[in-house]
Design a protein around this motif. Sequence first.
Motif, PDB file in Angstrom:
ATOM      1  N   SER A  80       0.512  -2.250   2.368  1.00  0.00           N
ATOM      2  CA  SER A  80      -0.086  -1.879   3.653  1.00  0.00           C
ATOM      3  C   SER A  80      -0.177  -0.369   3.764  1.00  0.00           C
ATOM      4  N   GLN A  81      -1.298   0.079   4.244  1.00  0.00           N
ATOM      5  CA  GLN A  81      -1.475   1.517   4.436  1.00  0.00           C
ATOM      6  C   GLN A  81      -0.990   1.955   5.801  1.00  0.00           C
ATOM      7  N   GLN A  82      -0.712   1.009   6.651  1.00  0.00           N
ATOM      8  CA  GLN A  82      -0.333   1.344   8.005  1.00  0.00           C
ATOM      9  C   GLN A  82       0.758   0.407   8.463  1.00  0.00           C
ATOM     10  N   GLY A  83       1.501   0.824   9.459  1.00  0.00           N
ATOM     11  CA  GLY A  83       2.487  -0.048  10.058  1.00  0.00           C
ATOM     12  C   GLY A  83       1.803  -1.164  10.815  1.00  0.00           C
ATOM     13  N   PHE A  84       2.607  -2.044  11.369  1.00  0.00           N
ATOM     14  CA  PHE A  84       2.005  -3.214  11.993  1.00  0.00           C
ATOM     15  C   PHE A  84       1.215  -2.873  13.254  1.00  0.00           C
ATOM     16  N   THR A  85       1.479  -1.714  13.846  1.00  0.00           N
ATOM     17  CA  THR A  85       0.738  -1.416  15.076  1.00  0.00           C
ATOM     18  C   THR A  85      -0.720  -1.133  14.763  1.00  0.00           C
ATOM     19  N   GLN A  86      -0.964  -0.525  13.619  1.00  0.00           N
ATOM     20  CA  GLN A  86      -2.356  -0.386  13.208  1.00  0.00           C
ATOM     21  C   GLN A  86      -2.812  -1.709  12.635  1.00  0.00           C
ATOM     22  N   GLY A  87      -1.818  -2.465  12.130  1.00  0.00           N
ATOM     23  CA  GLY A  87      -1.922  -3.884  11.818  1.00  0.00           C
ATOM     24  C   GLY A  87      -3.121  -4.355  11.039  1.00  0.00           C
ATOM     25  N   ASN A  88      -3.788  -3.491  10.345  1.00  0.00           N
ATOM     26  CA  ASN A  88      -4.964  -3.985   9.660  1.00  0.00           C
ATOM     27  C   ASN A  88      -4.541  -4.895   8.537  1.00  0.00           C
ATOM     28  N   GLN A  89      -5.248  -6.002   8.436  1.00  0.00           N
ATOM     29  CA  GLN A  89      -4.881  -7.016   7.466  1.00  0.00           C
ATOM     30  C   GLN A  89      -4.830  -6.418   6.074  1.00  0.00           C
ATOM     31  N   THR A  90      -3.731  -6.630   5.414  1.00  0.00           N
ATOM     32  CA  THR A  90      -3.632  -6.223   4.031  1.00  0.00           C
ATOM     33  C   THR A  90      -3.282  -7.466   3.238  1.00  0.00           C
ATOM     34  N   GLY A  91      -4.063  -7.731   2.206  1.00  0.00           N
ATOM     35  CA  GLY A  91      -3.800  -8.900   1.388  1.00  0.00           C
ATOM     36  C   GLY A  91      -2.575  -8.677   0.525  1.00  0.00           C
ATOM     37  N   SER A  92      -1.888  -9.780   0.215  1.00  0.00           N
ATOM     38  CA  SER A  92      -0.739  -9.697  -0.670  1.00  0.00           C
ATOM     39  C   SER A  92      -1.239  -9.853  -2.095  1.00  0.00           C
ATOM     40  N   ARG A  93      -0.610  -9.155  -2.995  1.00  0.00           N
ATOM     41  CA  ARG A  93      -1.161  -9.106  -4.346  1.00  0.00           C
ATOM     42  C   ARG A  93      -0.989 -10.403  -5.123  1.00  0.00           C
ATOM     43  N   PHE A  94      -0.164 -11.337  -4.631  1.00  0.00           N
ATOM     44  CA  PHE A  94      -0.151 -12.617  -5.344  1.00  0.00           C
ATOM     45  C   PHE A  94      -1.416 -13.420  -5.066  1.00  0.00           C
ATOM     46  N   PHE A  95      -2.241 -12.907  -4.182  1.00  0.00           N
ATOM     47  CA  PHE A  95      -3.547 -13.534  -3.967  1.00  0.00           C
ATOM     48  C   PHE A  95      -4.382 -13.504  -5.250  1.00  0.00           C
ATOM     49  N   ASP A  96      -4.014 -12.634  -6.185  1.00  0.00           N
ATOM     50  CA  ASP A  96      -4.776 -12.533  -7.428  1.00  0.00           C
ATOM     51  C   ASP A  96      -4.602 -13.736  -8.347  1.00  0.00           C
ATOM     52  N   LEU A  97      -3.712 -14.637  -7.971  1.00  0.00           N
ATOM     53  CA  LEU A  97      -3.552 -15.861  -8.771  1.00  0.00           C
ATOM     54  C   LEU A  97      -4.551 -16.895  -8.290  1.00  0.00           C
ATOM     55  N   ASN A 127       2.761 -15.753 -29.139  1.00  0.00           N
ATOM     56  CA  ASN A 127       1.858 -16.220 -28.094  1.00  0.00           C
ATOM     57  C   ASN A 127       1.661 -15.143 -27.058  1.00  0.00           C
ATOM     58  N   GLY A 128       0.587 -15.294 -26.365  1.00  0.00           N
ATOM     59  CA  GLY A 128       0.272 -14.251 -25.405  1.00  0.00           C
ATOM     60  C   GLY A 128      -0.790 -14.709 -24.443  1.00  0.00           C
ATOM     61  N   SER A 129      -0.921 -13.962 -23.407  1.00  0.00           N
ATOM     62  CA  SER A 129      -1.991 -14.267 -22.461  1.00  0.00           C
ATOM     63  C   SER A 129      -2.467 -12.971 -21.839  1.00  0.00           C
ATOM     64  N   LEU A 130      -3.699 -12.988 -21.439  1.00  0.00           N
ATOM     65  CA  LEU A 130      -4.283 -11.813 -20.820  1.00  0.00           C
ATOM     66  C   LEU A 130      -5.175 -12.294 -19.688  1.00  0.00           C
ATOM     67  N   ASN A 131      -4.973 -11.699 -18.524  1.00  0.00           N
ATOM     68  CA  ASN A 131      -5.755 -12.107 -17.366  1.00  0.00           C
ATOM     69  C   ASN A 131      -6.374 -10.891 -16.722  1.00  0.00           C
ATOM     70  N   TYR A 132      -7.540 -11.074 -16.219  1.00  0.00           N
ATOM     71  CA  TYR A 132      -8.208  -9.981 -15.520  1.00  0.00           C
ATOM     72  C   TYR A 132      -8.748 -10.528 -14.201  1.00  0.00           C
ATOM     73  N   VAL A 133      -8.452  -9.815 -13.156  1.00  0.00           N
ATOM     74  CA  VAL A 133      -8.857 -10.277 -11.831  1.00  0.00           C
ATOM     75  C   VAL A 133      -9.578  -9.153 -11.107  1.00  0.00           C
TER      76      VAL A 133
END
Lengths: 567, 1060
Positions: free
Chosen positions: B193-210, B400-406
């Motif tokens: 989040s770039q701002q505290g909750f009072t500015q409260g702009n929605q910030t996505g959580s990075r696990f959304f990348d799954l 073994n390995g894996s590579l993901n790009y989002v």
Amino acid sequence: MKKFKLIITLSALLLLAGSCKKKLDELISNPNVPTLDKADVDLYLNAGQLSFKDLFNNTSNIGMQLTRLRNFGGANYLQGYRPESFNGTWTLAYRSVLTQLNAMEPLATAQSRWHHVAIAQVLKAYTGITMVDYFGDIPWTEAANPENSVINPKVDKGADVYAACIKLLDDAIVNFAKSAGSPVAVDLYYNNGASSNPASITKWVTLAKTLKLKAYMTTRLTDATAGAKIAALVAAGDLIDTPAEDFVFRFGTQLENPASRHPDYDASYRAAGGVGNYISNYLAWEMAGEKTVIDPRIRYYFRRQSNAKNGQAGGFALIALSCQGQLAPGHYPVGMAYCMVNDGYFGRDHADASGIPPDGQSRTAWGTYPAGGDFDALPANTGASVTTSTVTQTINPGGKGAGIYPIWLSSFTQFLLAEAVLKTGLTGNARTLLENGVRQSITKVLGFPATLGLTPNPAFVPTSSQIDNYVNEVLNNYDLAATTDTKLNVVMKEYHIALFGNGIEAYNNYRRTGMPYNMQPTLSPAPGPFIRSVFYPADHVTLNTNAVQKPDNTIKVFWDNGSAIVF
Amino acid sequence: MRKKLSILTGMLLLCFQLAIAQTVDVSGKVTDENGNAVANASVTERGTQNGTTTDASGIFKFSVRRNASLEISSIGFETVRISAASGGTVNVKLANANSNLTEVVVTASGIRREKKALGYAVATVDKKQLELRPDGDAIRLLQGKAPGVNILNTSGISGSGTNIQIRGVSSLTGSSSPLFIVDGVPFDGSTNSQQGFTQGNQTGSRFFDLDPNNIESISVLKGLSATTLYGSLGRNGVVLVTTKNGAVQRSAKKKTEITVNQSLFVNQVANLPEYQNTYGGGFHRSIGFGFFSNWGSVPFTSPALQLKHPYDRPGLNGVFPEFKGQLTPYQAYPNNVKDFFRNGLISNTGINISGGGAGAAFNASYSRLNDEGFTPGNTVVRNNFGIGGNVKLTNKFTLNGSLNYVVSDFKTPPTASSFGSGADNGVSVFGDLIYTPRSADLAGWPFQNPATGASVYYRGGDDITNPRWTAANSRVEQITNRAFGSLQLRYELLQNLSITYKIGFDSYNEQQNYKHNKGAAEFPLGFYRAVSGNRIIWDNTVVASYNKTLTDDWALNVDLGANSYRNNYKQFGLFSSQQLVFDLFDHSNFIVQNKTNEGGGDMDFKEEQLLLGGFLFTTVSYKNFFYFNVGGRNDWSSKFENENRTKFYPNVSGSFIPTSAFESLKSNKIINYLKLRAGYSTSASFGDAYQTRATLGIQTNRFVTQGATIVNSNTLGSRRPNPDLKPELSKEIEVGVEARLINNRVNVDLTLYRRRNPDQILDRSLDPASGFTVQSINAATVENKGIELGLGYTIIRNSNLTWDINTVFTLNRNRAYDFPDGIENLVLAGYTDLGIFAFPDKPVGMIYGSTAKRDPSKGNQLVVDGDGNYMENPGLGIIGDVNPDFQVSGITNLSYKGFNFRMQWDYSRGGDMYAVTPLILLARGLTKDTEFDRDLPYILPGVKQDGTTNDIQITATGAFFRNKLQGPDEFAVWDATVIRLREVSLSYALPESVLRKTPLGGISLTISGQNLWYNAPNFPQYSNFDPETTTLGVGGVSRGFELLTGPSSRRMGASLRITF
């Protein structure tokens, strides 16, 4: 071979461990900010000076609201100011002013930069005195000590803090007399941001002495020796008595990055939907309605958006000003301002907590003085038609926000000395001092546009005879007043008007004298008792184990003996 | 007998060593009880890492050592062990299991363990519960599916942040978010989040990348026994995600399989209040268009009253001549709020290709999510690419390995918090929307000045922004480019000893923009904030695994390893203000460029932390019914001074399976399986970086004087340094029972736990009079204890029809205590005068705010002042407890031939909530709750200060507006009990017989809906408020605080999946 391998492995491990430790050590310090050893004396003092003006504004606004110099929007005295309302004040005073100045002092002392020390002492003294004036007993000896911070500082008696602050002023006077290794790089009060010089340092000394005068006068009700102390200071003669010595903070004109304008300018000329705050109907009435002569300062203090009379066709819409045409509440004295003040002074009555209608294009804005706004050039309303002139938000009208905080003006000294003559036996002529005060205030206000490079429309600039008429009415009132108290009431009325922009003195004066007597009552007939001192902030009470909240806000500060009737 | 056995064992061991190079091929078919093929079943050679999976026809083939025994397992079936001594064909029939009790669980660093060996609870959610769902957020889909896991949306905005907590709040002022491990390596789940909750702009959580459709399974490790392996990062629980790319297993002949899926859903607003349409805008006795509140005192008339059009004003007559001098009806516009929202379309397309040959296998996937929110201007587009593989290099190396790009792109209008009058401290599309006066024709009146682009609305001064203008002209954007993956190389040093080295990385750039055109009421000159953040995490682990069957009965497993974790975050930003040309967002189109954001925050900062760990974990097993685990880990952190930076934390756990141990229980029809487990474990926590040393703040360009002098300053930092700060050590005891009963129809998984987190690293706020405002200290204890119960019951099970019900029950009780002298309470979230607090000897999460004055001598009735309005007490008080009593979810599954019907109900009881939305609807007179005769005077129930019954008349406006909006905070607290129909789905898969002659491997169609119905009975009836939201964002204590966060979302649609 095996041994060799073992040695190699072990030394590799040791090397790894060593480099890991080094890396772990490296990452402990915050890379985003410098370490404390990079601190600079001038930069500390800048921080203190800038926060000092914010503290002034914060406390002054509370005082102005309580003394009807600006609108108070709380419904009553208990709800309008709750403990949480003062968290900001507390942080400004202790964290932003005192702690930074205290952090600077040992460095400045070590570098023999005595003028830095002295300025810090003056600012700290003013801060301590003001905090006592508002809160009563406050943390002082244990407070704001950065080197050996006390987590739960205990409060000191208000009188002791006052004494400590007067001592600080005396110390400052001594330090100003020393030769400073190098000048103060930025003097925001007496040299408009340039570095200090002998002339500006002389003014700081005058200020320190005047602040002692202010403190003695404040304590005159409970200190029998106050009169003698005042007399001694007056005899010494080095007081702020000319406008050149005025202690003000001057704003710049930059809108942002950094925002450097008077905040009330931005509220009036930069808010969405029009003017963002309400003026006090009482002050407008004192200037436009109470006397037979209109106050020559009124077009400088207030910038109307319309010259409509109450209920006049083509004037203010009922949705904006729903009280038009209604009778004042029963507890209002006859003739007292109610709803709005003719012609077109659109503010609010004291403690009007009603919702906010769409009236931003009706409200009266702050004018040229002290906010650096626009000069009011609306023609007189002859009753035939209404002239409107909406404040425009897109250009930068008037003085572009280069206003001042009038922390101590020479006129204040005159009024204060008039009070001393009347009340503490100071030798002098109170009537002359009153006249000096009024004239110095008018001169200051009328001369202010020129300092911003503004030329008000000459048609509306008061002539000297208009000014004389005003002064004469004041003096006539003074002469008509029969008693010392009613004479003082005339002084305090003029002091009150002159104090626009400084609620600290107005709040102190009101609690000390109960004057002016005819303050506008709250809209509610039952506002609860007047605030004799404000609650301790919620932050202080909840976070400090040694803090004890007051039972209510009627607790008097040490210099208030309760003789004044306030409401 | 026993002697013989041991001799035999000895000979066998000898044989093993002799036959080390001798391999045989083994193949077979795995079927279920009904003879249907079981695809993707795991077939492994016991005691080795050698293994394969079955193909779509249930066939497997691979090479094993001579005399090997095989272990065949698949989710939903009992594991079977069978001898394959001389290779050849081995056909296996798997018995259904009601649970995953016998599955293999991936624990730390890719270490696989049989679940029955574990001394702790693991909740596993398989792909069937995650794929083809309307929500693109994999973590939100876990709601109600795993006991002990608590998930809370920050709002119904598509792509907004999600709060996940496991086993309650463990830290008072730090984060309680779990660690995410994707394919064995740490995955950043931050919400930057770039701002505290009072500015409260929605910030996505990075696990959304799954991408939920690319997830093979999610295991939630809850207790410290389970997470100690992951080190201190895992102390709040671990969410272990295995993607399809990371789950690739080699098999001899792997058929190439292509799966394509396409979903389409409608995204709607789920909960608008039920408005009244009798009264319109007004205040006290006045009515009109200009009023912010809906306190019109006279009902709408027929024909409607004609009033001056709100756009008929001098400033607008030029651009809107059509309204000049016009009257317009003062009437209700019943759908004015509803029509603001839209039906968003969610499309999710995915392709998955898997295949391989003898020595190698791979999986590749691509998916695209396009999610339109119900709020105009809210969209999420996410593209996921991934590939994973597994190759046996020589006899001794496996790679073994894996590579993901989002690439994800989240846009939404801003939604700063609000107390019911515009936005509190920023811009909010919801700030003035939900209480739009009934008489305001939001949809019909223009929202934009055609000449200037500025907002126009019903208020004369345009002092509130038209929500449609905000939706069109104000935007928060979050564009993420992220790559993550891992490489793992395993070397079989000796037969029983392997060394695995794994390197994982997770790197992303997150571009966060906040664009606000000029012309709004808030920030009328416009601004453009652009922040670019880069995070990179490097995770290196080396593990030596020793695996030895000591005797036929005893086996030993030792993992010794070291790990280094390096997390580096840097960001840079620019905030420009005073837009020159409307609707162009380029910093050069703004007059002023600032280094700090609109709240004065520094956007340019960096943070780096290094965490080193060494660990040793041992498992001893006896036969297949007793398992004992003991181990420990030592961490070194860069966050503390040298003498305090290290912490050792041991753990011990065990499990015992009576049904395998006692002959009498082995074929018991009532108790089919029983496992008892217990564990005691510890873990460390290192808190936030940079707390131990004093800092100097610098402020450049702080003020410009009239004489154009630029004033800079430096300040002593507001944080009081604490060089003695130490890591925390959490301690947890956990016991559990797992059982399958009555012919495997009943399935129980019960866990009891108690966790203590003493000496919390917490931010203690200080009285500013101390010179500082905050300090990190070690103080106070948080205790969480609770019950987690998974209970499954198979009602019907036959060849055509199965019907089962699974319930998940979560109960957590927490308490904070041992506060040091000088700390009476702690602000956990919110404001210092209204927020979520911790008090000693009370549950963590008390709502603390202003209280109404009551008269104890009059039965605690409310007290009114001289004007007839409720009075407030001067101090603050506890006005609620946010913790729910318990939460329970029920999932029912009904399968008939190819049809499957599934439903999930969630119920959460108790827990208080401070909520502005229902308050403001009452205070401004919008909902049917306020549809009463407003012309009558109102007397608030209560007593006057003298104790007599209140008889002071006030207006309806005064009763509600004055006493709710401006009243004590406690009037905005409600009980947040809610019951919800979370998910319903109906799917149909074409039978294999139909597809046999086509190239297709399978076709299935699913119709599903999410959040279809809910009821929160204790909120004002017509507010339809959904308590499953939080304004406080993600991380710490976040529930129970709502400041006009906006409505929640309901999604319905269909998915088609085709396999080739």
